[in-house]
Design an enzyme around this catalytic site. Structure first.
Site, PDB file in Angstrom:
ATOM      1  N   ALA A  95      -0.871  -8.014  -3.722  1.00 43.10           N
ATOM      2  CA  ALA A  95       0.336  -8.073  -4.552  1.00 43.10           C
ATOM      3  C   ALA A  95       0.364  -7.124  -5.743  1.00 43.10           C
ATOM      4  CB  ALA A  95       0.586  -9.517  -5.040  1.00 43.10           C
ATOM      5  N   ALA A 125      -0.162  -2.434 -19.147  1.00 42.69           N
ATOM      6  CA  ALA A 125      -0.204  -1.910 -17.777  1.00 42.69           C
ATOM      7  C   ALA A 125       0.594  -2.763 -16.807  1.00 42.69           C
ATOM      8  CB  ALA A 125      -1.650  -1.820 -17.303  1.00 42.69           C
ATOM      9  N   GLU A 177       0.505  -0.809  -4.541  1.00 42.53           N
ATOM     10  CA  GLU A 177       1.293  -0.732  -3.310  1.00 42.53           C
ATOM     11  C   GLU A 177       2.474   0.231  -3.410  1.00 42.53           C
ATOM     12  OE1 GLU A 177       1.632  -5.027  -1.562  1.00 42.53           O
ATOM     13  OE2 GLU A 177       1.501  -5.151  -3.740  1.00 42.53           O
TER      14      GLU A 177
END
Length: 790
Positions: A535, A742, A747
């Site tokens: 994720a 951050a 992905e």
């Protein structure tokens, strides 16, 4: 006292494990050999849908060197991540070609292979559900007992007596009114095939089941050791504390090693072999034909637009060909209810995401978690709308992109600190020199040369798809020499998580990077809990946990040092390996004298071993409303865009990517070298999905390309001439309390690469492609047919 040399955030450190890997010292499960170990092989169904009439294993059992032979009757266990729908070994029915019907454990692989060949199975073929339309039609059911399966209620919605494993919805605004306000209504259909994850290290598991208790020890190439522990215990009906999972180095995952796969099968084989350890190493063909894929998908759009390009309304159906079992596929489908229309402000939308059973190899998580698929469709559809309106696709997107004050399709309000899709688009358009679409006259002039260039771009967005209760943790201990060991529960499969965590710990402790070690092998009996390594969530979640643990470690040392220096802990600060007084910096105590407790000259001591922990739990998340999809299912958004400049050979259809610019609003770049690696790897993986990869099935469900011979991935020849990563950083105003601002990036680089290629192809050829892959064959045929749509 200065500690500027210990500023680590933003620096490009090499990966901590780099030397071990390049010198061959790193140990993978593939390398492991245990005393008395047996080797497993499996018999696979040759049919996509069939009844198992009989199985004769007698000859296999009689073969010398065979220690266990099992069938579905020996493994009456169901397993499932979100929907408990899969037998460990097929029982009575096989649902895809390649499904395991029997397994053998023997003294060596040669004997195991021979034993498998001796097993005789009689099948009765059943009708095959091959396509999305056949699945929706429901004349043949892949799972007759769907209505009985245990599943996560209120999150996934199986439709009884159908092939719909879950039907998730989004409804926002008034769709009918939105269409009435539109000047034009455009429709479109787009599709992608299933593709393989292709990690360098195939799936491999060793299991040793204690013959005198329920205890099991697993060594596995897995992304999610704690999920393996949980799901294995649930499947076998034993306590989680009886399952011990170890994950050493892992040779890639990309989502294909999330959840649980081989572990239950190998555990049952070990039980049958009276507790001897058993190893099952998937062949490359089994990676294609047994283990899960990325789902195929078809998207259909109906979109209302005003003359000035403002989107007023949209209806979308994303139908996922998820194969024979639900696995992660239902959760992939669920992400569409909050991300399946791209980063656009759409006031009225009705979106349906249906995860469908078919008689094909089942699907699971894959890098991007459904976003590459939906964004292929969304971004091609947006480009085609702009074409039909006669608008520049850049201007059309700028008019409709999310911006502060607008809301996502799930109703989440966008703030100044959420991130900027517009800044990403602006950056890539500038980098590729976008000045507008090529005219037909310009195309014709270039065609005479045999090669024609085109430019295009596509947007992307992603927030982690994870339950609202997701949490992670870290434990840290300081050794006598001031070095710090960090233990986390996440798996570093090449993304650089351990290096990032070391940077964060070193930053907070203000010590050199070489003084921090993140313990590599993840062991569920020793390491702290982490939900799953999936994720794109670990840098901000794990980073927060490590940061808290480091702060706690500093506080512990301050409290002891305050006693030594006779002051309040609040008067102390730290750096350069010391706890020292804010105003009287010469009054200081080195970390090395605090690590195990401070010892006075008279022999008295205070404090003790410095051990700290930190936890982070996702906060403020909600499940999407079952009827409307409204809620806050995504913890943090990362927006991005790709811009592509390519060249097409009009005779062969080959695509040569001259330049790709990829921009991401990531808040703060912790380690640019590692992020560059993520971007370049993700871009090339996206190019694979764009131009070459894709499963091909016969109408009877047989996989026609189960090897690299016909199921290819990109090679060095497919790498673009130039890849330009662009990072938009705004750490001071980041949306969440991610470490130093951050956001996730792992992905995202893969998402929308195919759609950017498709849009650039239109600019070059004036031909719209609706299906992936954009292979030389498909492109050449489209050119030869001289059609405006494939």
């Amino acid at each position: 006292m200065s500690d500027k040399q210990y500023k680590h955030i933003g620096k490009s450190y090499d990966r901590k494990e780099a030397q071990e890997k390049v010198t061959g010292q790193a140990v993978y499960v593939h390398d492991m050999e245990l005393p008395g170990m047996l080797y497993a092989k499996c018999l696979h169904s040759p049919y996509a849908h069939a009844e198992i009439v009989s199985i004769d294993t007698s000859a296999a059992k009689a073969l010398p060197g065979v220690k266990a032979v099992i069938t579905g009757e020996d493994a009456p266990y169901l397993v499932g991540l979100y929907m408990v729908d899969k037998n460990v070994i097929a029982r009575n029915i096989v649902r895809y070609q390649g499904e395991i019907v029997a397994a053998v454990a023997a003294e060596n692989e040669v004997i195991a292979e021979r034993a498998v060949s001796l097993i005789k199975v009689e099948y009765k073929e059943l009708p095959v559900v091959h396509t999305i339309d056949e699945s929706l039609e429901g004349k043949v059911l892949v799972h007759e007992d769907l209505h009985k399966y245990e599943h996560m209620e209120g999150v996934f919605f199986p439709q009884a007596h159908t092939n719909i494993a879950s039907w998730n919805r989004t409804k926002k605004g008034d769709v009918s009114k939105g269409f009435e306000e539109a000047d034009f209504i455009f429709e479109g259909e787009f599709s992608v095939p299933a593709v393989a994850h292709v990690p360098m290290e195939t799936h491999v598991t060793i299991a040793q089941a204690d013959p005198y208790s329920n205890k099991v020890k697993i060594w596995s190439s897995a992304q999610s050791p704690f999920a393996v522990r949980q799901l294995l215990a649930k499947s076998l009906g034993i306590a989680k504390s009886d399952v011990h999972v170890v994950v050493p180095y892992i040779g890639g995952g990309f989502g294909g090693k999330a959840g649980i796969h081989l572990e239950p099968l190998v555990t049952i084989l070990s039980r049958a072999a009276k507790g001897r350890p058993v190893k099952f190493k998937a062949t490359r063909e089994e990676e294609f034909n047994l283990l899960p894929t990325r789902a195929g998908m078809r998207s259909r759009f109906k979109t209302g637009v005003k003359k000035d390009g403002t989107i007023t309304s949209m209806i979308v159906y994303h139908d996922w060909d998820s194969g024979a079992y639900a696995d992660y596929a239902v959760n992939v489908g669920k992400t569409a209810v909050y991300s399946g229309a791209g980063p656009y402000s759409i006031p009225n939308i009705e979106l349906h995401s249906r995860t469908l059973y078919t008689n094909k190899v089942f699907s699971t998580a894959y890098r991007g978690f459904g976003h590459l698929e939906t964004h292929w469709a969304v971004e091609r559809h947006m480009d085609i709308i702009a074409q039909k309106l006669g608008m520049d696709p850049y201007e059309f997107r700028m008019k409709n992109l999310l911006c502060p004050g607008t809301t996502t399709i799930s109703g989440e309000l966008i703030y100044e600190t959420t991130g900027s899709p517009k800044a990403c688009l602006e950056a890539v358009a500038k980098e590729i020199g976008w000045t507008g679409r090529k005219t037909e006259k310009e195309r014709q002039a270039e065609l005479k040369t045999g090669k024609i260039r085109g430019k295009g771009f596509a947007m992307l967005q992603k927030a982690p798809a994870m339950p609202s209760y997701t949490s992670t943790s870290a434990i840290m201990q300081m050794n006598e020499d001031g070095h710090v060991k960090v233990m986390i529960g996440a798996v570093d499969m090449g993304q650089g998580a351990n290096t990032i965590m070391a940077q964060i710990a070193a930053e907070e402790l203000r010590i050199p990077m070489e003084n921090v070690e993140v313990v590599w092998n993840i062991d569920t009996d020793k390491h702290p809990y982490d939900w799953n390594t999936v994720a794109s969530k670990y840098t901000f979640m794990g980073g927060n946990a490590v940061r808290k643990a480091a702060k706690n470690m500093v506080q512990q040392m301050k409290e002891v040092a305050a006693q030594v220096l006779r002051c309040h802990p609040d008067e102390l600060t730290h750096g350069d390996g010391y706890i020292y007084h804010v105003h009287h910096t010469a009054r200081r105590v080195p970390y090395t004298k605090l690590a195990m407790g401070y010892m006075y000259e008279n022999g008295n001591g205070v404090g003790g071993p410095v051990i700290s922990h930190g936890i982070y739990m996702a906060s403020g998340l909600t499940n999407p409303d079952p009827e409307t999809g409204q809620g806050r299912p995504g913890l943090v958004w990362t927006f991005g865009a790709h811009g592509i400049d390519l060249e097409v050979d009009v005779e062969t259809g080959e695509i040569h990517i001259l330049k790709i610019a990829s921009a991401f609003d990531i808040g703060q770049c912790i380690n640019k070298k590692l992020v560059d690696g993520q971007v370049m790897g993700g871009v090339i993986q996206g190019i694979g999905s764009a131009i070459v990869e894709g499963y091909k099935f016969s109408p009877n469900g047989k996989l026609l390309n189960p090897s690299f011979t016909d199921n290819k991935i990109p090679t060095a020849k497919d790498i673009p001439d130039e890849i330009v990563p662009i990072y938009i950083e705004n750490p001071e105003s980041a949306q969440i309390d991610g470490p130093y601002g951050a956001r996730g990036i792992g992905e995202h680089p893969m998402i929308s690469v195919p759609s950017a290629v498709g849009n650039a192809l239109y600019d070059a050829l004036g031909i719209n492609f609706h299906r992936l892959p954009l292979s030389p064959e498909n492109v050449a045929l489209a050119i030869a047919n001289n059609n405006k749509s494939e």
